[in-house]
Design a protein around this motif. Sequence first.
Motif, mmCIF file in Angstrom:
data_model
loop_
_atom_site.group_PDB
_atom_site.id
_atom_site.type_symbol
_atom_site.label_atom_id
_atom_site.label_comp_id
_atom_site.label_asym_id
_atom_site.label_seq_id
_atom_site.Cartn_x
_atom_site.Cartn_y
_atom_site.Cartn_z
ATOM 1 N N ALA A 100 0.742 -1.293 -0.101
ATOM 2 C CA ALA A 100 -0.096 0.081 -0.163
ATOM 3 C C ALA A 100 1.015 1.173 0.116
ATOM 4 O O ALA A 100 0.595 1.961 -0.790
ATOM 5 N N ARG A 101 1.745 1.273 0.762
ATOM 6 C CA ARG A 101 2.961 2.501 0.847
ATOM 7 C C ARG A 101 3.427 2.768 -0.323
ATOM 8 O O ARG A 101 3.713 3.930 -0.982
ATOM 9 N N ASP A 164 -16.205 0.593 8.144
ATOM 10 C CA ASP A 164 -16.183 1.506 8.985
ATOM 11 C C ASP A 164 -14.998 2.193 9.427
ATOM 12 O O ASP A 164 -15.134 3.472 9.805
ATOM 13 N N ILE A 165 -13.842 1.614 9.179
ATOM 14 C CA ILE A 165 -12.765 2.372 9.626
ATOM 15 C C ILE A 165 -12.369 3.563 8.481
ATOM 16 O O ILE A 165 -12.046 4.544 9.225
ATOM 17 N N ASP A 166 -12.760 3.328 7.479
ATOM 18 C CA ASP A 166 -12.610 4.289 6.498
ATOM 19 C C ASP A 166 -13.643 5.529 6.759
ATOM 20 O O ASP A 166 -13.297 6.878 6.619
ATOM 21 N N ILE A 167 -14.802 5.232 7.158
ATOM 22 C CA ILE A 167 -15.802 6.085 7.533
ATOM 23 C C ILE A 167 -15.125 6.998 8.525
ATOM 24 O O ILE A 167 -15.324 8.296 8.734
ATOM 25 N N SER A 309 -6.758 3.755 5.818
ATOM 26 C CA SER A 309 -7.811 2.665 6.544
ATOM 27 C C SER A 309 -6.900 1.140 6.709
ATOM 28 O O SER A 309 -7.187 0.541 7.716
ATOM 29 N N LEU A 310 -6.038 0.888 5.622
ATOM 30 C CA LEU A 310 -5.499 -0.515 5.653
ATOM 31 C C LEU A 310 -4.483 -0.708 6.867
ATOM 32 O O LEU A 310 -4.375 -1.408 7.626
ATOM 33 N N LYS A 311 -3.925 0.730 7.090
ATOM 34 C CA LYS A 311 -2.711 0.867 8.240
ATOM 35 C C LYS A 311 -3.715 0.439 9.466
ATOM 36 O O LYS A 311 -3.148 -0.320 10.408
ATOM 37 N N LEU A 312 -4.536 1.069 9.699
ATOM 38 C CA LEU A 312 -5.179 1.112 11.128
ATOM 39 C C LEU A 312 -6.031 -0.338 11.255
ATOM 40 O O LEU A 312 -5.894 -1.093 12.357
ATOM 41 N N ALA A 313 -6.457 -1.074 10.209
ATOM 42 C CA ALA A 313 -7.100 -2.194 9.923
ATOM 43 C C ALA A 313 -5.914 -3.299 10.459
ATOM 44 O O ALA A 313 -6.152 -4.194 11.292
ATOM 45 N N HIS A 314 -4.702 -3.145 9.996
ATOM 46 C CA HIS A 314 -3.501 -4.039 10.287
ATOM 47 C C HIS A 314 -3.088 -3.859 11.772
ATOM 48 O O HIS A 314 -2.690 -4.814 12.273
ATOM 49 N N GLN A 315 -3.082 -2.740 12.270
ATOM 50 C CA GLN A 315 -2.752 -2.411 13.627
ATOM 51 C C GLN A 315 -3.658 -3.168 14.691
ATOM 52 O O GLN A 315 -3.403 -3.636 15.603
ATOM 53 N N ILE A 316 -5.100 -3.282 14.215
ATOM 54 C CA ILE A 316 -5.904 -4.046 14.859
ATOM 55 C C ILE A 316 -5.815 -5.198 14.720
ATOM 56 O O ILE A 316 -5.822 -6.243 15.998
ATOM 57 N N LEU A 317 -5.467 -5.889 13.682
ATOM 58 C CA LEU A 317 -5.100 -7.354 13.680
ATOM 59 C C LEU A 317 -4.004 -7.685 14.342
ATOM 60 O O LEU A 317 -3.778 -8.840 14.928
ATOM 61 N N GLU A 318 -3.182 -6.729 14.331
ATOM 62 C CA GLU A 318 -1.673 -7.114 15.082
ATOM 63 C C GLU A 318 -2.034 -7.118 16.618
ATOM 64 O O GLU A 318 -1.462 -7.940 17.575
ATOM 65 N N LYS A 319 -3.008 -6.492 17.127
ATOM 66 C CA LYS A 319 -3.471 -6.429 18.576
ATOM 67 C C LYS A 319 -4.120 -7.702 18.749
ATOM 68 O O LYS A 319 -4.004 -8.356 19.878
#
Length: 326
Positions: A100-101, A164-167, A309-319
């Motif tokens: 993505a980056r 929802d993350i994007d919104i 959005s993808l970054k936050l989603a992956h941070q959530i998955l890491e947790k």
Amino acid sequence: MLKIGVLGAGHLGKIHIRLLKEVKEFQLTGFFDPDAIQAAAVSQELEVKAFDSIHELIREVDAVDIVTPTLSHFDCAKLALDHGKHIFIEKPLTNTIEEARELMDLVEASSIKAQVGHVERFNPAYLAIADYDIQPKFIETHRLSEFNPRGTDVSVVLDLMIHDIDIVLSLIKSKVKAIHASGVPVISETPDIANARVEFENGSVVNFTASRVSLKKMRKMRMFQKNAYITLDFLTKKAAIFKISELEEGQSPIGFVIDPGEGKARKQIAYSQPPSPEVNAIKMELEKFAAAIINDEVPVVTVRDGYNSLKLAHQILEKINHYSFT
């Protein structure tokens, strides 16, 4: 008229093909799908040319609509970019943050228009509150679906919660401060149900819940801010606003009255339901993509939006993964 081709002719790809035939700014040149049997069937059903190779299709068009499995998003987008073609790419943007980056950097260094398919930005419920002053301090989201094998190539966070993350990120302009999350695989090999609490530096808090193993569908977002409560139902495509205001002396109430006592001014809660425009969200996002190209405008949902959005989603998955294995 812009020539466009579709990559991927699965469930969503077929929808895009049908709708692109209705977008007057685009001339649908054809599509490519590596499954020859599927491609032949779709070509006959929708009366659209099926190209024999992705390279052949890309050479013939001005823009590419990428509706392939997430694993191939980056490769397809990179190939289109290398040929100078504008890109519409379904969410999630790519399979990894690194991809993505790199894609974001390539797009921003070029004159290419690239839009990400976060379709809920065009949901009538969300469009209905476009002119309302939204400054949420607490948001609660529920996105629940019945199990469907389609989409299980990624976790429920990347499949459903990312909408929802994007919104949320489009509404809260602040950096993430803390994340707490949990989730479990039920049917597939990745989390099928997940919950995340995200705290932002400006004090806003969001509680996300997503499930693809529920008995019924739900796509709701509830927002609380000073003197107001806003609810969005992405399924019924309706929004509702409950606004609290002081009731002036002698003023006739227009809503439910609250008397706090102790000599404090009475307040009223007024309900309103802003009109939802009658639009097809997918068709509208494709029309906005065409407008961005023709008018040289910034796309409604940029690649940077998709990356965030993808970054936050992956941070959530890491947790989730951390708490699952510790």
